[in-house]
Scaffold this motif. Structure first.
Motif, PDB file in Angstrom:
ATOM      1  N   LEU A  19       0.890  -1.222  -0.074  1.00 13.36           N
ATOM      2  CA  LEU A  19       0.158  -0.141   0.076  1.00 13.36           C
ATOM      3  C   LEU A  19       0.905   1.235  -0.086  1.00 13.36           C
ATOM      4  O   LEU A  19       0.441   2.133   0.374  1.00 13.36           O
ATOM      5  N   SER A  20       2.101   1.274  -0.462  1.00 13.43           N
ATOM      6  CA  SER A  20       2.975   2.330  -0.600  1.00 13.43           C
ATOM      7  C   SER A  20       2.457   3.532  -1.440  1.00 13.43           C
ATOM      8  O   SER A  20       1.857   3.142  -2.413  1.00 13.43           O
ATOM      9  N   SER A  21       2.625   4.615  -1.212  1.00  6.54           N
ATOM     10  CA  SER A  21       2.130   5.763  -1.728  1.00  6.54           C
ATOM     11  C   SER A  21       0.821   5.677  -2.184  1.00  6.54           C
ATOM     12  O   SER A  21       0.386   6.182  -3.307  1.00  6.54           O
ATOM     13  N   SER A  22       0.087   5.539  -1.296  1.00  4.00           N
ATOM     14  CA  SER A  22      -1.338   5.451  -1.478  1.00  4.00           C
ATOM     15  C   SER A  22      -2.468   6.372  -0.853  1.00  4.00           C
ATOM     16  O   SER A  22      -3.485   6.338  -0.671  1.00  4.00           O
ATOM     17  N   CYS A  23      -1.617   7.538  -0.317  1.00  9.67           N
ATOM     18  CA  CYS A  23      -2.000   8.674   0.095  1.00  9.67           C
ATOM     19  C   CYS A  23      -3.041   8.518   1.229  1.00  9.67           C
ATOM     20  O   CYS A  23      -3.869   9.046   1.582  1.00  9.67           O
ATOM     21  N   PHE A  24      -2.656   7.400   2.088  1.00 12.22           N
ATOM     22  CA  PHE A  24      -3.534   7.077   3.403  1.00 12.22           C
ATOM     23  C   PHE A  24      -2.944   8.277   4.382  1.00 12.22           C
ATOM     24  O   PHE A  24      -1.750   8.749   4.377  1.00 12.22           O
ATOM     25  N   HIS A  25      -4.030   8.599   5.197  1.00  6.48           N
ATOM     26  CA  HIS A  25      -3.684   9.806   6.106  1.00  6.48           C
ATOM     27  C   HIS A  25      -4.545   9.289   7.436  1.00  6.48           C
ATOM     28  O   HIS A  25      -5.858   9.048   7.349  1.00  6.48           O
ATOM     29  N   GLY A  26      -3.738   9.069   8.390  1.00 10.04           N
ATOM     30  CA  GLY A  26      -4.560   8.806   9.939  1.00 10.04           C
ATOM     31  C   GLY A  26      -3.745   7.811  10.592  1.00 10.04           C
ATOM     32  O   GLY A  26      -2.648   7.556  10.131  1.00 10.04           O
ATOM     33  N   LYS A  27      -4.262   7.594  11.776  1.00 10.26           N
ATOM     34  CA  LYS A  27      -3.455   6.466  12.655  1.00 10.26           C
ATOM     35  C   LYS A  27      -3.592   5.154  12.433  1.00 10.26           C
ATOM     36  O   LYS A  27      -4.648   4.711  11.935  1.00 10.26           O
ATOM     37  N   LEU A  28      -2.419   4.334  12.393  1.00 12.04           N
ATOM     38  CA  LEU A  28      -2.698   3.225  12.264  1.00 12.04           C
ATOM     39  C   LEU A  28      -3.038   2.392  13.686  1.00 12.04           C
ATOM     40  O   LEU A  28      -2.084   2.370  14.536  1.00 12.04           O
ATOM     41  N   SER A  29      -4.209   2.041  13.652  1.00 13.29           N
ATOM     42  CA  SER A  29      -4.835   1.495  15.182  1.00 13.29           C
ATOM     43  C   SER A  29      -4.327   0.229  15.628  1.00 13.29           C
ATOM     44  O   SER A  29      -4.166  -0.762  14.675  1.00 13.29           O
ATOM     45  N   SER A  30      -3.920  -0.061  16.665  1.00 11.60           N
ATOM     46  CA  SER A  30      -3.729  -1.376  17.352  1.00 11.60           C
ATOM     47  C   SER A  30      -4.812  -2.177  17.261  1.00 11.60           C
ATOM     48  O   SER A  30      -4.615  -3.460  17.212  1.00 11.60           O
ATOM     49  N   LYS A  31      -6.020  -1.817  16.627  1.00  7.74           N
ATOM     50  CA  LYS A  31      -7.327  -2.673  16.461  1.00  7.74           C
ATOM     51  C   LYS A  31      -7.191  -2.774  15.054  1.00  7.74           C
ATOM     52  O   LYS A  31      -8.628  -3.282  14.502  1.00  7.74           O
TER      53      LYS A  31
END
Length: 317
Positions: A19-31
């Motif tokens: 999922l590299s360079s996929s413009c994800f924005h946000g926290k990677l949740s432990s859940k």
């Protein structure tokens, strides 16, 4: 760009996730449901915006991982020790984040992740010496420790092919074991505080070293004649080499016949470097940087004698 996944042929479970360079924005949740993918072997989240979140310790539960890339994700905090449970890792990249590691991290990594072939911890604040037991990483081919706040100690580095540790605080001299690593092709130690006489020791014959970057250090004395043993060298950075030489500097370096990329900018010397000598012997040069160096062109027709492959010539200052 990434965005692909591969599934197991029989079970249908996801085993590779890029999922590299996929413009994800946000926290990677432990859940996150990500941690349910217990057969995952490849996870690449590089170049996403995880908004300065910490790396979840739950990543340590993905025991089948062989590749983990979290570089340039804006992650912060301390590298979780749970990553050391990923004993099948072949490639680990945590570079270009705002991370720090416990002082025991490198030591424990060398004990646990013995299958590693690639390790990139650039910009991770390690603040500990490279441990002697790093020699246990017998499969390690590429080691990048740029800007890791490493103190002055470089241990034996086994079967490395590339070693990058620029912008650290190494002092003293280079150990001969570094140049005796038989498979080493690239060394980058620029922008450190190496301040002893530059020595290469008993260089393995023939040395496989192709690229050597030692710019902006504080070496003493002349260049050692043993540098001429680097017969496969094609890229050499000795910029800001602030010492004199008893022999003609240009003639000395012109004996490195295979060099095509050379940077000796701002060398503090009273000797005049004769470009005609360099161009006469280094006919394959594609890039030459001599900014700040005393240069003579009196013996040559500057244009007619240029190497035919020369694309970059810096003579400023």
């Amino acid at each position: 760009m990434g965005r692909y996944h591969t599934c197991h042929a029989k079970s249908g479970e996801v085993v590779e996730l890029d999922l590299s360079s996929s413009c994800f924005h946000g926290k990677l949740s432990s859940k996150s449901s990500l941690f349910k993918l217990q057969r995952l072997r490849v996870l690449n989240l590089a170049y996403n915006d995880l908004v300065s979140s910490e790396i979840p310790s739950q990543l340590g539960t993905l025991k089948e991982l062989t590749l983990l890339n979290l570089s340039n994700t804006l992650s912060s905090g301390t590298v979780p020790t749970e990553l050391l449970h990923l004993t099948k890792l072949v490639s680990l990249d945590l570079s270009s984040n705002s991370l720090s590691a416990q002082k025991s991290f490198l030591n424990n990594l060398s004990q646990n992740l013995t299958n590693l072939e690639e390790l990139n911890l650039g910009l991770v604040d390690i603040s500990s010496e490279i441990p002697p037991n790093i020699s246990k990483l017998s499969s390690l081919k590429s080691l990048s420790l740029d800007e890791c706040t490493l103190p002055p100690n470089i241990s034996a580095l086994c079967n490395l092919e590339t070693f990058e540790a620029s912008e650290n605080i190494f002092t003293g001299t280079l150990p001969s074991t570094l140049f005796n690593t038989p498979s080493l092709t690239y060394i980058d130690l620029k922008d450190n505080q190496l301040n002893a006489i530059l020595e290469f020791g008993n260089i393995s014959s023939p040395s496989k070293l192709e690229r050597l970057s030692l710019g902006n250090n504080h070496f003493k004395g002349s260049l050692p004649i043993s540098i001429l043993s680097l017969v496969n060298l094609y890229s050499l950075d000795l910029s800001y080499y602030n010492t004199g030489m008893s022999v003609d500097f240009g003639f000395f370096l012109s004996q490195l016949k295979g060099v095509i990329d050379m940077d000796i900018s701002y060398k503090n010397t009273t000797n005049i470097v004769d470009l005609s000598t360099i161009f006469l012997h280094l006919k394959s040069l594609s890039s030459l940087q001599l900014s700040g160096v005393h240069v003579s062109t009196a013996k040559m027709g500057l244009v007619s004698n240029l190497p035919t492959n020369l694309g970059t010539l810096h003579l400023s200052g």
